[in-house]
Design a protein around this motif. Structure first.
Motif, PDB file in Angstrom:
ATOM      1  N   GLY A   1      -1.071  -7.490   6.916  1.00 14.55           N
ATOM      2  CA  GLY A   1      -1.715  -6.211   7.165  1.00 14.55           C
ATOM      3  C   GLY A   1      -0.722  -5.075   7.166  1.00 14.55           C
ATOM      4  O   GLY A   1      -1.032  -3.951   6.780  1.00 14.55           O
TER       5      GLY A   1
ATOM      6  N   GLY B   1       0.806  -1.212   0.000  1.00 13.06           N
ATOM      7  CA  GLY B   1       0.000   0.000   0.000  1.00 13.06           C
ATOM      8  C   GLY B   1       0.841   1.264   0.000  1.00 13.06           C
ATOM      9  O   GLY B   1       0.471   2.269  -0.610  1.00 13.06           O
TER      10      GLY B   1
ATOM     11  N   LEU C   1      -6.231  -5.807  -0.473  1.00 14.00           N
ATOM     12  CA  LEU C   1      -4.962  -6.463  -0.786  1.00 14.00           C
ATOM     13  C   LEU C   1      -5.142  -7.640  -1.741  1.00 14.00           C
ATOM     14  O   LEU C   1      -6.141  -8.344  -1.697  1.00 14.00           O
ATOM     15  CB  LEU C   1      -4.285  -6.968   0.485  1.00 14.00           C
ATOM     16  CG  LEU C   1      -3.916  -5.931   1.534  1.00 14.00           C
ATOM     17  CD1 LEU C   1      -3.173  -6.594   2.679  1.00 14.00           C
ATOM     18  CD2 LEU C   1      -3.085  -4.811   0.926  1.00 14.00           C
TER      19      LEU C   1
ATOM     20  N   ASN D   1      -3.088   2.473   4.880  1.00 15.54           N
ATOM     21  CA  ASN D   1      -3.628   1.888   3.654  1.00 15.54           C
ATOM     22  C   ASN D   1      -5.064   1.445   3.895  1.00 15.54           C
ATOM     23  O   ASN D   1      -5.374   0.823   4.911  1.00 15.54           O
ATOM     24  CB  ASN D   1      -2.804   0.677   3.229  1.00 15.54           C
ATOM     25  CG  ASN D   1      -3.510  -0.114   2.130  1.00 15.54           C
ATOM     26  OD1 ASN D   1      -3.654   0.364   1.025  1.00 15.54           O
ATOM     27  ND2 ASN D   1      -3.968  -1.327   2.456  1.00 15.54           N
TER      28      ASN D   1
ATOM     29  N   SER E   1      -3.508  -0.367   8.718  1.00 16.31           N
ATOM     30  CA  SER E   1      -4.111  -0.838   7.481  1.00 16.31           C
ATOM     31  C   SER E   1      -5.514  -1.342   7.767  1.00 16.31           C
ATOM     32  O   SER E   1      -5.733  -2.064   8.748  1.00 16.31           O
ATOM     33  CB  SER E   1      -3.262  -1.960   6.871  1.00 16.31           C
ATOM     34  OG  SER E   1      -3.838  -2.428   5.660  1.00 16.31           O
TER      35      SER E   1
ATOM     36  N   CYS F   1      -8.692  -5.557   9.883  1.00 15.73           N
ATOM     37  CA  CYS F   1      -8.914  -6.330   8.666  1.00 15.73           C
ATOM     38  C   CYS F   1      -9.850  -7.498   8.899  1.00 15.73           C
ATOM     39  O   CYS F   1      -9.909  -8.061   9.992  1.00 15.73           O
ATOM     40  CB  CYS F   1      -7.591  -6.879   8.126  1.00 15.73           C
ATOM     41  SG  CYS F   1      -6.493  -5.619   7.468  1.00 15.73           S
TER      42      CYS F   1
ATOM     43  N   CYS G   1      -8.279  -3.481   5.705  1.00 15.84           N
ATOM     44  CA  CYS G   1      -8.258  -4.236   4.459  1.00 15.84           C
ATOM     45  C   CYS G   1      -8.899  -5.601   4.652  1.00 15.84           C
ATOM     46  O   CYS G   1      -9.271  -5.981   5.756  1.00 15.84           O
ATOM     47  CB  CYS G   1      -6.821  -4.426   3.980  1.00 15.84           C
ATOM     48  SG  CYS G   1      -5.751  -5.155   5.239  1.00 15.84           S
TER      49      CYS G   1
ATOM     50  N   GLY H   1      -0.211  -4.348   3.561  1.00 16.72           N
ATOM     51  CA  GLY H   1      -0.913  -3.081   3.686  1.00 16.72           C
ATOM     52  C   GLY H   1       0.012  -1.882   3.661  1.00 16.72           C
ATOM     53  O   GLY H   1      -0.318  -0.844   3.098  1.00 16.72           O
TER      54      GLY H   1
END
Length: 334
Positions: free
Chosen positions: A286, A219, A245, A241, A270, A306, A272, A251
């Motif tokens: 992550g 990211g 992914l 980020n 992150s 995440c 995600c 991330g």
């Protein structure tokens, strides 16, 4: 007042005829749209006055002592090919000092060129024969890229090999990418092989572009991030980020695979979808996707928010499939 833009404006007649030639390459795109300040002991500051289209197929060559202030304007890629990066360097036997700030690049729905970044292109010369890297001290601040996608080895802001000369120093602050990372070995901010031998700091940057359906991307930082120089390091601070992914992606950082490479990731997060972390064929992270067998990046005070499927045995993959040194706040999984 605006002028025809030359690369050596402070050493020539400011009312010149705007001759063609390599020194003129790309600068004509700014004619009538920049102000030029030469009052600071021969240093040149270009300030963009308007949003402009930009159709050049070659990046603009930068030399020592230039500041480009985009004045929070937008440059839109109006050509038909891939974006080559706004700026680049030619090989010099001296160190180049440059500042670039306050500009947004709109790719017009097109791609970054192979190995390029929206602001700065590829920093490597003769890559296939071991690589020789541009030598500079550069600050890139408040720059953004939108409305496009990436080829392989690209970075949203800077291209591959950024700060890889052993004498180079670079700082990227408050920059962002929202373009889709559709190629491999890319980073939302920095491309592959960044900070390989030099000193690099990436601070308060973010990526919202999806990294899905691509591989070995980060990211913020791309493939092979980290310095091989015992006295130089890569620092990534206060970045985040939110892009989804893909396989082998992280991330914040894709991989930290340079032998003996040094990278610290501090106070980043992150959000995600990581997928199934129990699947041994994947290397999600992550924060960091993967590292080499002799190096573990320092990951301090980072958070991961995440969706993931994992067991207690695979919990360390939230940070890095292959381990990590220190982590705080990974208990925010959905």
């Amino acid at each position: 007042r605006t002028y025809c833009v030359e690369d050596d404006m402070c050493n020539t007649d400011m009312y010149g005829t705007c001759d063609s030639g390599e020194g003129r390459r790309g600068w004509s795109q700014f004619d009538g749209n920049v102000s030029v300040d030469c009052s600071n002991n021969g240093q040149i500051t270009y300030t963009l006055l308007n949003d402009i289209p930009f159709s050049s197929y070659e990046a603009i060559i930068l030399d020592d002592g230039i500041t480009f202030d985009g004045n929070n304007k937008t440059i839109t890629h109006s050509g038909s090919g891939n974006w080559p990066g706004l700026f680049t360097f030619t090989k010099k036997d001296y160190k180049i000092n440059v500042n670039i700030k306050n500009v947004t690049i709109d790719l017009g729905g097109k791609k970054l060129g192979y190995g390029q970044g929206s602001i700065l292109g590829n920093s490597a010369f003769n890559w296939d024969n071991g690589g020789d890297f541009a030598n500079y001290n550069i600050t890139i601040e408040n720059c953004h890229v939108q409305n496009g996608s990436m080829n392989n080895y690209c970075g949203g802001i800077v291209g591959q090999g950024f700060c890889s000369n052993s004498d180079s120093e670079g700082s990227i602050v408050n920059c962002s990418n929202s373009c889709k990372v559709s190629g491999k070995y890319c980073g939302g901010i920095c491309a592959s092989n960044c900070g390989k031998y030099g000193k690099l700091e990436v601070r308060s940057c973010w990526n919202t572009g999806p990294l899905k359906n691509a591989g070995t991307n980060g990211g913020i930082m791309g493939y092979n991030t980290g310095s091989n120089n015992n006295t130089k390091h890569v620092f990534v601070f206060n970045c985040y980020n939110t892009g989804e992914l893909g396989n082998n992606s992280g991330g914040i950082c894709a991989t930290a695979n340079n032998t003996g490479s040094r990278i610290m990731i501090l106070n980043c997060y992150s959000t995600c979808e990581l997928g199934d972390l129990n699947n041994a064929s994947y290397s999600f992270g992550g924060i960091v996707a993967a590292r080499n067998s002799t190096f573990q990046p320092y990951v301090l005070y980072c958070d991961v928010y995440c969706d993931a499927t994992y067991t207690e045995e695979t919990e360390d993959q939230i940070v890095s499939r292959n381990g990590y040194r220190s982590i705080s706040g990974i208990d925010h999984l959905n």
